[in-house]
Design a protein around this motif. Structure first.
Motif, PDB file in Angstrom:
ATOM      1  N   PHE A 140      40.224  68.691  25.440  1.00 37.85           N
ATOM      2  CA  PHE A 140      38.989  69.454  25.220  1.00 37.85           C
ATOM      3  C   PHE A 140      38.543  69.392  23.761  1.00 37.85           C
ATOM      4  O   PHE A 140      37.357  69.329  23.468  1.00 37.85           O
ATOM      5  N   LEU A 141      39.526  69.419  22.859  1.00 39.53           N
ATOM      6  CA  LEU A 141      39.178  69.381  21.438  1.00 39.53           C
ATOM      7  C   LEU A 141      38.451  68.074  21.119  1.00 39.53           C
ATOM      8  O   LEU A 141      37.448  68.056  20.401  1.00 39.53           O
ATOM      9  N   ALA A 142      38.950  66.972  21.674  1.00 44.05           N
ATOM     10  CA  ALA A 142      38.285  65.688  21.465  1.00 44.05           C
ATOM     11  C   ALA A 142      36.861  65.741  22.004  1.00 44.05           C
ATOM     12  O   ALA A 142      35.927  65.225  21.385  1.00 44.05           O
ATOM     13  N   GLY A 143      36.696  66.391  23.152  1.00 38.84           N
ATOM     14  CA  GLY A 143      35.358  66.535  23.730  1.00 38.84           C
ATOM     15  C   GLY A 143      34.446  67.351  22.830  1.00 38.84           C
ATOM     16  O   GLY A 143      33.303  66.979  22.578  1.00 38.84           O
ATOM     17  N   LEU A 144      34.973  68.473  22.323  1.00 32.35           N
ATOM     18  CA  LEU A 144      34.174  69.348  21.450  1.00 32.35           C
ATOM     19  C   LEU A 144      33.751  68.622  20.175  1.00 32.35           C
ATOM     20  O   LEU A 144      32.627  68.777  19.699  1.00 32.35           O
ATOM     21  N   ARG A 145      34.663  67.815  19.642  1.00 31.81           N
ATOM     22  CA  ARG A 145      34.355  67.106  18.399  1.00 31.81           C
ATOM     23  C   ARG A 145      33.297  66.029  18.611  1.00 31.81           C
ATOM     24  O   ARG A 145      32.740  65.510  17.645  1.00 31.81           O
ATOM     25  N   GLY A 146      33.067  65.690  19.862  1.00 31.43           N
ATOM     26  CA  GLY A 146      32.079  64.650  20.131  1.00 31.43           C
ATOM     27  C   GLY A 146      30.677  65.204  20.376  1.00 31.43           C
ATOM     28  O   GLY A 146      29.754  64.454  20.624  1.00 31.43           O
ATOM     29  N   ILE A 147      30.532  66.529  20.312  1.00 26.49           N
ATOM     30  CA  ILE A 147      29.221  67.122  20.618  1.00 26.49           C
ATOM     31  C   ILE A 147      28.300  67.073  19.393  1.00 26.49           C
ATOM     32  O   ILE A 147      28.728  67.324  18.272  1.00 26.49           O
ATOM     33  N   ASP A 148      27.076  66.713  19.646  1.00 29.12           N
ATOM     34  CA  ASP A 148      26.107  66.549  18.565  1.00 29.12           C
ATOM     35  C   ASP A 148      25.697  67.912  17.993  1.00 29.12           C
ATOM     36  O   ASP A 148      25.146  68.748  18.697  1.00 29.12           O
ATOM     37  N   ASN A 149      25.987  68.097  16.692  1.00 25.60           N
ATOM     38  CA  ASN A 149      25.709  69.385  16.069  1.00 25.60           C
ATOM     39  C   ASN A 149      24.221  69.686  15.898  1.00 25.60           C
ATOM     40  O   ASN A 149      23.829  70.839  15.784  1.00 25.60           O
ATOM     41  N   GLU A 150      23.405  68.634  15.890  1.00 21.59           N
ATOM     42  CA  GLU A 150      21.980  68.839  15.677  1.00 21.59           C
ATOM     43  C   GLU A 150      21.379  69.686  16.811  1.00 21.59           C
ATOM     44  O   GLU A 150      20.556  70.555  16.585  1.00 21.59           O
TER      45      GLU A 150
END
Lengths: 299, 293
Positions: free
Chosen positions: A184-194
């Motif tokens: 899940f952490l890997a997934g979260l880190r892949g989310i676009d912050n914009e």
């Protein structure tokens, strides 16, 4: 035209063309024999009257018929249903919670993450040894609470036929939830912050951000976690052997322990093979569509 | 990538942050406790375990349980300690890891850089083999090992782990090489480089990380295996996990918990060490094994 050097060069080009297939073919042959051939053989055995050794008297669906009338097999299936559903749900919940919390710019993430994940590196036999004793009322947690003055504290699930299966869940969750956290952490880190910033500007609360934007984007991670955890649950064998040995009685039997004991200690190879086939079919029902979708997507 | 770009844009208040740290620390305790307590109790005399508090530090520190677990504890019928089984596991794991990694690397190279019809189906067949319940192959495997006259030996276990490791190693290398620029391979081909030359000169030099991943994962899986060890190794040929289980679950005599704990930590030590030294690759392997592509 056809000089000797030409045919030599021709042979070499041909060889270069064939080499890739040649290099792959031993693996393919091994796979066809040791995986698919063996599967076919076990399926065949499940229709025979094999006892201590393989024998080839055809008995049709008899073994399956008898299998589902064996009480222990039904206990094993019920246990698997309880174990697998709790294991998958709790691991996913803990994994997701830890991943979200760790993703809040936490100081010391570099220390915490490996702590959450290290049980993954251990053998289930080691995990079982540790928990078996921790859960033993005579010397483990219950005893400690008594020594600390909490006399009425009882925690004897591991000795209780009704509750023992839940101790397997506890130990298995301990071992695997860090792994789900990492996914899940890997997934979260892949989310676009914009996108998140834009939504924040529109006045979205954190809860809304997670519910509407982040969680939907974690769908692939949810799917992977489900697939990996469910196949681990169906294959669970070592942990049960180390933690409870399938007991008390056969209260914590799972299909994997059932297969082993029927095939190798009770000399009912036909029934053992039938139970292995059921295990394979259950896993195939989950894995084949998943792998098919994964492989198609990438083409 | 800059650290800032991977961090979440979510903001939280100070109260929430205290709560978050608290929850994280509680979980850290949950993960550390069973193993930590085991470590502490492996350094106590037996009387302090059966008659005392498991959380307490030892009053009399002792390494006697460790020495006993290593060289004199009763495993099955022989008082050999775990040492010979530890060696068995190393002798079993090292060749199986190396062989399956070499074959996986070549397979990954072929599957990504030498396209041919049916490659996806072959990969699919290999991939499915990673997930089969091994119960389905136990009976025929026992027969084959018997026919090859390597039943109950370490050689037999090496073969088993090599065979069922190929799927995973192929998966690792295929995914890694898929991202490797195919133009480089084509250019080398035009320059006249052959199949193995390209592999040796172009692919291998940049394969360091994935070789590490493959080594670590194969080693962890093979070292920690119990089912194959319990099924195909007998007596003195058993791997460490099987010996540990025999030690802990033997029903005769006094239960020497401290010796069991020392033994369990010995069985955990190699993979734990690999994890501590190369945790980064460990996590990568985890991802590669779960997120295909």
């Amino acid at each position: 035209m056809a000089t000797t050097t030409d045919t030599g060069a021709d042979f070499r080009t041909r060889l270069q063309e064939w080499l890739p297939k040649l290099v792959l073919s031993p693996s393919l042959a091994i796979m066809l024999v040791f995986v698919y051939g063996f599967i076919a053989f076990t399926i065949y055995l499940s229709f025979t009257d094999s006892r201590m050794l393989p024998s080839f008297g055809w008995v049709g669906w008899d073994n399956y018929d008898r299998l589902f009338r064996v009480r222990e097999w039904n206990v094993a299936l019920t246990n698997l249903a309880i174990f697998a559903s709790l294991y998958i749900v709790i691991c996913t919940l803990i994994g997701l919670t830890l991943a979200i919390l760790l993703d809040q710019k936490i100081r010391g993430e570099g220390v915490l993450r490996p702590i959450f994940l290290y049980p993954m590196a251990l053998s289930f036999i080691v995990t079982g040894t540790a928990w078996k004793w921790f859960l033993d009322p005579a010397i483990g947690l219950e005893n400690t609470m008594h020594l600390w003055g909490w006399e009425s504290f009882t925690f004897n699930w591991i000795k209780d036929r009704e509750m023992a299966i839940y101790t397997i869940v506890i130990a298995a969750v301990w071992q695997s939830s860090g792994f789900v956290m990492a996914m899940f952490l890997a997934g979260l880190r892949g989310i676009d912050n914009e996108i998140l910033k834009a939504a924040q500007m529109d006045g979205a609360s954190n809860f809304q951000l997670y519910r509407r934007i982040i969680l939907p984007q974690l769908r692939p991670a949810f799917l992977s976690a489900f697939v990996i955890l469910s196949h681990l649950a169906i294959k669970s064998y070592d942990l049960v052997i180390a933690l409870t040995g399938g007991g008390p009685g056969n209260a914590t039997a799972l299909p994997a322990t059932f297969m082993y004991s029927y095939t190798f200690t009770r000399n009912q190879m036909g029934i053992g093979a039938a139970s292995a086939v059921i295990m394979l079919m259950t896993i195939a029902a989950i894995m084949v569509p998943y792998l098919y979708a994964e492989l198609r997507e990438k083409k | 990538m800059a650290a800032a770009s991977t961090e979440t844009a979510i903001r939280s208040s100070n109260v929430t942050r205290v709560f978050i740290y608290l929850v994280l620390l509680l979980f850290a305790l949950f993960y550390l406790l069973p193993f930590g307590i085991m470590l502490v109790n492996s350094l106590k005399p037996l009387s302090e375990i059966t008659g005392g508090n498991m959380i307490a530090l030892p009053r009399d520190w002792t390494i006697a349980p460790w020495l006993s677990a290593w060289s004199t504890a009763q495993i099955g019928v022989e008082p050999t300690g775990l040492r010979p089984y530890f060696i068995n596991s190393i002798v079993m794991a090292v060749p199986a890891v190396v062989l399956s990694t070499v074959v996986g690397a070549l397979n990954g190279y072929v599957l990504t850089k030498w396209h041919f019809r049916g490659a996806t189906i072959i990969f699919g067949l290999l991939l499915f083999s990673c997930f089969i319940p091994f119960q389905i192959v136990l009976i025929p495997m026992a027969r084959i090992l018997g026919l090859l006259d390597i039943a109950g030996t370490t050689t037999g276990l090496i073969l088993v782990h090599f065979v069922y490791g190929i799927g995973f190693t192929t998966l690792y290398f295929r995914n890694y090489y898929a991202a490797f620029p195919t133009e480089l391979v084509r250019a080398a081909q035009i320059d006249g480089a052959g199949f193995f030359q390209i592999f040796w000169r172009i692919m291998l030099p940049s394969s360091g990380p994935i070789i590490a991943v493959s080594f670590i994962w194969q080693f962890t899986n093979i070292w920690n295996d119990f089912l194959f060890g319990a099924s195909f190794a007998s007596g003195g040929g058993a791997p460490m996990t099987v010996a540990l289980n025999n030690l802990v679950n033997s029903s005769t005599g006094v239960r020497e918990y401290n010796v069991h704990f020392a033994g369990a930590i010995m069985a955990a030590a190699p993979t734990l060490l690999v994890y501590i030294v190369a945790g980064r690759y460990f996590v990568r392997g985890l991802m590669a094994g779960s997120v295909k592509g």
